[in-house]
Motif scaffolding. Sequence first.
Motif, short mmCIF file in Angstrom:
data_model
loop_
_atom_site.label_atom_id
_atom_site.label_comp_id
_atom_site.label_asym_id
_atom_site.label_seq_id
_atom_site.Cartn_x
_atom_site.Cartn_y
_atom_site.Cartn_z
N SER A 170 -20.44 -7.18 6.67
CA SER A 170 -18.96 -6.95 7.77
C SER A 170 -18.73 -6.43 8.70
N GLN A 179 -13.80 -1.57 9.18
CA GLN A 179 -12.13 -1.84 9.52
C GLN A 179 -11.79 -0.71 10.36
N ASP A 201 -25.16 -8.04 10.55
CA ASP A 201 -24.16 -8.84 11.22
C ASP A 201 -24.02 -10.48 10.27
N LYS A 229 -22.98 -12.85 12.17
CA LYS A 229 -23.29 -14.29 13.44
C LYS A 229 -24.60 -14.26 13.62
N TYR A 257 -15.81 -18.21 11.16
CA TYR A 257 -16.00 -17.06 10.80
C TYR A 257 -16.00 -16.05 12.26
N VAL A 301 -12.34 -13.52 12.22
CA VAL A 301 -12.92 -11.62 12.33
C VAL A 301 -12.42 -11.12 13.39
N ASN A 302 -11.97 -12.17 14.96
CA ASN A 302 -10.72 -12.47 15.67
C ASN A 302 -9.67 -11.19 15.10
N ARG A 304 -8.95 -10.76 12.32
CA ARG A 304 -8.14 -9.83 11.33
C ARG A 304 -8.80 -8.15 12.43
N ARG A 305 -9.54 -8.64 13.04
CA ARG A 305 -9.23 -7.24 13.78
C ARG A 305 -8.21 -6.45 15.18
N TRP A 356 -18.84 -3.97 16.89
CA TRP A 356 -18.78 -3.61 15.66
C TRP A 356 -17.37 -2.33 16.32
#
Length: 541
Positions: free
Chosen positions: A3, A6, A293, A295, A474, A478-479, A481-482, A532
Motif C-alpha cells: 500500500s 504513510q 500498487d 490498483k 479501494y 486510500v483517499n 487514509r491519506r 504515492w
Amino acid sequence: MASPPQHRPLLQPGRAESSRRSRNSYHTMAIANDTTPEATATDGTDHVVAGAKHDEARRLLRRIDRRLMPLLFVTYGFGFMDKTILSSTSVFGLREDNNLVGSNYSWVSSVFYFGYFMWAYPTSLLVARLPVAKYLAVTTFAWGAVVAVTAACSSYGGLITVRFLLGVAEATLSPALMFITSTWYTRDEIPTRTGIWFAGNSVGGIVSSLLAYGIGHITNSLSPWRWMFIILGAATFLLGFAILFLLPDSISKAKFLTPEERQWAGDRAVIAGTGRTENTTWKWEQMVECLQDPKTWLIWSMALLCQIPNGGTQNFANLVITSFGFTSLQSTLINIPYSLLATAAVSGSGWLAGRFRSMNCILIGLVVLPPVIGSALIGSRRSIPHGVSLFGYFLLSTGPAGLPLLLSLVQSNYRGVTKKMTMTAMLFIAYCTGNIAGPQLFKAAEEPTYDTAFRGIMICYALVIGFAAVLRTYLQLVNNRRRREEGIEGSAGTSGAIGGGKVIDVADGHGATEAANEIRLRPEDYDDITDWKTLGFRYRL
C-alpha cells in the motif's frame, strides 16, 4: 500487495473539496507561506509570466484542442479500421482466397496481438524518451505499408506474417496517444479528451463498414477484399505526413502557440495534471512501485476481462450477423448503427467521467452491463426470434467504452513518468492477451451460433462489474487514509502540493491556466515523482 507509504501530517486541515465546483475559480486547500500572485519561470529565476485572464485561458484550451483532437481522433480511427477490416473482408472472399480452414481464421485474428504484445513494453518506453510525434509518424508509415501489402497475400502463412507485423507497427498508437493526452491536459480534462479520440474507433467502424459496402460491389479481376486493404493502407500512409508536420513533440516545441502560451500550457499541466513529462529519465524504483500498487492489478484485470469479448466480437461480427439471416453486404450496413451506439457510449461516458470525479468506476460497471444482457440473449438464440438476437448484438455495443474509461483512470491516477508508462505497457499487455484469447472462444465447430463464445463474454463482463466495485472501494479507502495522515483535504483534480506546500482545487482547464499565474511555482514542482509520494494527491474514483 503493498500500500502507499504513510505520510505524517505536515499542514493544518484545509477546507473540504467542494462537490459543486465553481467554473471560474480555484480554491486554496492548504495555505502555504508563499501566496504571491505571480508565477516564476521553471528555471527558478525571477522572470514573471504575464497573467492569463479567463477568456485567454479558454482561448488557449481551444487552440490546443483544435490542433490535437482532430489528429488523435483520425489516427485512432485509422488504427481501428486497419485492424478490424479483417472482419469485413472475411465475407468477401479472404478466407477462400487464402485457403483458411478450421481455426485458421481465428489465428489470423489473434496473431495481430502477438505482434502487439511483443512490442507493447519496449514502445511504451520509447514513447517517453523519443520525440513522440516523429516516432508516431514513422510507425504510421510502417503500418500503412503493411496494410497495403496484405492485399498481395494468397496463403495462410502470408496472412499470418503480415498480421503479426501489423500488430508490431500499431503497438505504438495507444501508448503514444495516452502520453500526449496526459502531457497536455489536466486531470479533469483527460477523461473527456480520451473519450473523444477513442471514439475514433467507433467512427472508424462506420467508415470501414461503408467502405466495405461500396467496395463489395466491385466485380473486376481483383477481389473486393484486396481493394479494401489497398485503399486503407494508402490512406494510412498519407496520414503519417499529417502527424509528422502538424503534431508537436511536446508543449515546449508547439509552434502553433506563442512562447507565453507554451509557458501557460506547461504550468497548467504541472498544477492540474499529473506532472511534467519532458526531460525525464527511467527510474527503476517507479517501475517497482507500479508493480507493488494494488490498483495496478485491479485495472489490469479489468482490461483483460474487457478485451476477451472485444477480441472475438470485432473479428467475428460480420459472421455472427450473417448467421441471423442477413447477406454479406447487409452485414456491413448493420454494423453502422452498432458503431453509432458505441460512439455515443464512449464519448458520453468520457464526458461524465471528466465532469464528475467520483463516477469513473461506476461508469465502467454501467457500460458493461448491457453486454451482459446482450450476450445472454445471443446465447439463447435457438429459443428466441432472430430479431431479439439482433437486439442482443446491439447491446454489445457499449462494451468498448470500458477500455477508454480504464485508460482515463491510468492517465489521471498515476503520477511519475516511469510508473505511468509501466502501467501503460501492462495495460496493453492485458489488451493483447484478451484479444488473443477472445477469437479462440469462437470455435469453428460451433459456427454459426458460437455458444461457448457468448457464455464467455457474459462471464467476463459480469466479472468486470465486480472488479470495478472493488477498485472504487479501494481508492476511496486510500483517499480517506491519506486525508487523515496528511491533515489536508487534497484534490482529485490537481497534481498535489505545489508552490511550497499549497494544494488547490481548480474547477476546469481554464481555472488551471489562471492558477498558473496566481501561484509561484518552484523548481521542485517540476520534479518527476509518483502519486504515492505527492502530498495532497487524491485518486479519481
